[in-house]
Design an enzyme around this catalytic site. Structure first.
Site, PDB file in Angstrom:
ATOM      1  N   CYS A   1      59.720  58.704  47.731  1.00 45.63           N
ATOM      2  CA  CYS A   1      59.596  60.255  47.533  1.00 45.63           C
ATOM      3  C   CYS A   1      60.293  60.499  46.169  1.00 45.63           C
ATOM      4  CB  CYS A   1      60.507  60.987  48.684  1.00 45.63           C
ATOM      5  SG  CYS A   1      60.454  62.784  48.773  1.00 45.63           S
TER       6      CYS A   1
ATOM      7  N   CYS B   1      57.495  61.224  56.025  1.00 46.02           N
ATOM      8  CA  CYS B   1      57.873  59.601  56.686  1.00 46.02           C
ATOM      9  C   CYS B   1      56.723  58.832  56.099  1.00 46.02           C
ATOM     10  CB  CYS B   1      58.124  59.816  58.039  1.00 46.02           C
ATOM     11  SG  CYS B   1      56.432  60.090  58.961  1.00 46.02           S
TER      12      CYS B   1
ATOM     13  N   CYS C   1      61.540  57.336  54.507  1.00 48.99           N
ATOM     14  CA  CYS C   1      60.494  56.769  53.446  1.00 48.99           C
ATOM     15  C   CYS C   1      61.018  55.997  52.398  1.00 48.99           C
ATOM     16  CB  CYS C   1      59.716  57.958  53.156  1.00 48.99           C
ATOM     17  SG  CYS C   1      60.510  59.248  52.349  1.00 48.99           S
TER      18      CYS C   1
END
Length: 138
Positions: free
Chosen positions: A91, A13, A87
């Site tokens: 990522c 996150c 997020c």
């Protein structure tokens, strides 16, 4: 390269201070060591969210000593399952990895009363994940 044959799960996150910390703590506890667990954040906070700490203490899980960690490409490469929690596009994506996005309210700035339902949702999702990754119960 690790010789560890356990499935590896990475929770990601933004701040690595609430949702991902709670999920990692639940997975560590409920899988009884059957799953390798990590968590990280794209912009780690200075400390774990106090309301998340309090909510997890109610469950008998102490995350006070956990430290928000920066997300690295290596952490993603080493994971079998990458679970993102708000997020966005930060990522890295690698072929052959299992990715899930858990849409969960961000507990940042909320009190423990608001964090409890988020915690409980995370627990349900972690229990389902364990059932998938360890179908024989370890």
């Amino acid at each position: 390269m690790s010789t560890d044959t356990r499935p590896a799960v990475l929770f990601v996150c933004v701040h690595n201070a609430g949702r991902s910390q709670m999920a990692a703590a639940y997975l560590t506890r409920l899988s009884a060591g059957g799953i390798e667990v990590r968590s990280a954040g794209s912009e780690p906070a200075d400390q774990v969210n106090p309301a998340a700490v309090e909510a997890m203490l109610e469950e008998g899980i102490d995350i006070r000593r956990e430290t928000p960690t920066i997300l690295t490409t290596e952490a993603v490469k080493d994971a079998d399952v990458v679970i993102t929690m708000g997020c966005g596009d930060t990522c890295p994506i690698f072929p052959g990895k299992r990715y899930e996005d858990w849409e969960l309210e961000d507990p940042a700035g909320k009190g423990v009363d608001a964090v409890r339902p988020i915690r409980d949702d995370i627990k349900r999702r972690v229990e389902a994940l364990i059932a998938e990754l360890l179908p024989t119960g370890n």
